[in-house]
Design a protein around this motif. Structure first.
Motif, PDB file in Angstrom:
ATOM      1  N   GLN A  53     -17.957  30.759  -9.094  1.00  0.00           N
ATOM      2  CA  GLN A  53     -18.571  30.390  -7.812  1.00  0.00           C
ATOM      3  C   GLN A  53     -18.041  29.037  -7.333  1.00  0.00           C
ATOM      4  N   LEU A  54     -17.907  28.094  -8.240  1.00  0.00           N
ATOM      5  CA  LEU A  54     -17.376  26.780  -7.865  1.00  0.00           C
ATOM      6  C   LEU A  54     -15.930  26.891  -7.391  1.00  0.00           C
ATOM      7  N   ALA A  55     -15.140  27.719  -8.050  1.00  0.00           N
ATOM      8  CA  ALA A  55     -13.748  27.900  -7.631  1.00  0.00           C
ATOM      9  C   ALA A  55     -13.676  28.477  -6.220  1.00  0.00           C
ATOM     10  N   MET A  56     -14.567  29.422  -5.909  1.00  0.00           N
ATOM     11  CA  MET A  56     -14.595  29.972  -4.542  1.00  0.00           C
ATOM     12  C   MET A  56     -14.991  28.905  -3.542  1.00  0.00           C
ATOM     13  N   LYS A  57     -15.996  28.097  -3.897  1.00  0.00           N
ATOM     14  CA  LYS A  57     -16.397  27.009  -2.991  1.00  0.00           C
ATOM     15  C   LYS A  57     -15.242  26.046  -2.755  1.00  0.00           C
TER      16      LYS A  57
END
Length: 329
Positions: A53-57
């Protein structure tokens, strides 16, 4: 329920309790369905929900230039749900069609030959979609629940997948990504989850207002001296609010709670439904203006003003012919 990097991770039971407890000021009319394509199942190891999720953000903010991660929720192959941007914020997922929406990204590649959706993710997608429909009284139809594939990539015009469109949420998503696939395969599952009964209709006498300030605080009484509501985030520009009462230029935006906003930073709008098979959206009040989109029959809109038989969409420079609109009140 776990928290990391500003995200919450929940199972289905936790999500149901959490989403039912959320107080959301903006009016929701649509639930968007997407797949991530990349990352897909090969990038998920069963425990890296927060890292993915952090990588997508980071990609959405760094590469796309968005203010935050695009989606409100990501559903993972094990059925876990991870939160994204604030529910008071409009998503950044379908060009020109994000207003009044809740956005789901489903981690995986659901094109033919891609990932085989797990039973846990399948159940989570059905259940969470049904819960959003239930919370916001959304009918189970292809106007309320939409696939990214139905909108042209460059313009945002709805063409139901007949032109230059992404395959998202995948041409093997619950049997296909066309409107007929939705009607035959996905909609019955949502309706079954809801018990098969239609949801209550929104009262036709309800008033609406669109927020004109960048961010508008919600207070516990009709005065600027009242404290801010602790269980609500400020409302963002462009959000359409439901009005239940008005007092001294303050608007009550909750049926059950004493939650108020200052009317100076809002503009009253009227709710209407498209009655044409396809209604063209123009850049000005007349047929001489360019076409900037189209709306399907039964699509709901909010009208901020009129000019010579043409109606303006809320805070946007988009216009519709009044003769093809049925006003709710």
């Amino acid at each position: 329920m776990e928290s990391k990097y500003g995200f919450l991770k929940m199972n289905l039971g936790e999500f149901e309790n959490w989403v039912n407890s959320q107080r959301i000021a903006r009016t929701i009319l649509h639930v968007q369905q997407h797949h991530t394509w990349v990352p897909n199942y090969s990038h998920f190891n069963g425990s890296n929900h927060f890292e993915r999720q952090l990588a997508m953000k980071n990609h959405h903010v760094g590469a796309n230039g968005w203010s935050d991660i695009g989606q409100h929720f990501t559903i993972f192959p094990d059925g876990q749900i991870v939160t994204g941007r604030s529910l008071e914020a409009t998503p950044a997922c379908i060009y020109g069609n994000n207003q009044h929406s809740i956005c789901f990204e489903h981690l995986g590649n659901f094109d033919v030959g891609g990932d085989q959706m797990t039973a846990a993710q399948r159940q989570a997608i059905i259940k969470t979609t049904a819960l959003i429909c239930q919370k916001f009284n959304l009918p189970v139809n292809p106007n309320s629940i939409v696939y990214h594939h139905w909108f042209e990539l460059g313009t945002g015009r709805r063409n139901d997948g007949s032109g230059n469109n992404k395959s998202c949420p995948g041409n093997n998503f619950f049997g296909g990504n066309k409107v007929q696939d939705f009607n035959q395969n996905f909609a019955p599952l949502i309706q079954e989850e809801l018990g098969g009964s239609p949801l209550p209709l929104v009262p036709p006498s309800l008033r609406y207002a669109v927020v004109t300030a960048n961010r508008l605080n919600v207070r516990v009484g009709p005065s600027g001296s009242e404290s801010k509501a602790s269980d609500r985030a400020p409302v963002e520009r462009g959000a359409v609010l439901r009005i239940y009462d008005e007092k001294n230029n303050w608007l009550k935006i909750s049926k059950s709670q004493s939650h108020w906003v200052y009317s100076r930073y809002t503009l009253e709008v009227k709710r209407a439904t498209v009655n044409a098979t396809v209604l063209r959206v123009r850049s000005g009040p007349g047929t001489s203006y360019s076409i900037v989109g189209n709306l399907p029959k039964s699509e709901e809109v909010f009208i901020a003003g009129e000019s010579n038989g043409w109606c303006k969409l809320a805070l946007e420079e988009k216009w519709l012919s009044k003769q093809y609109l049925d006003f709710v009140n």
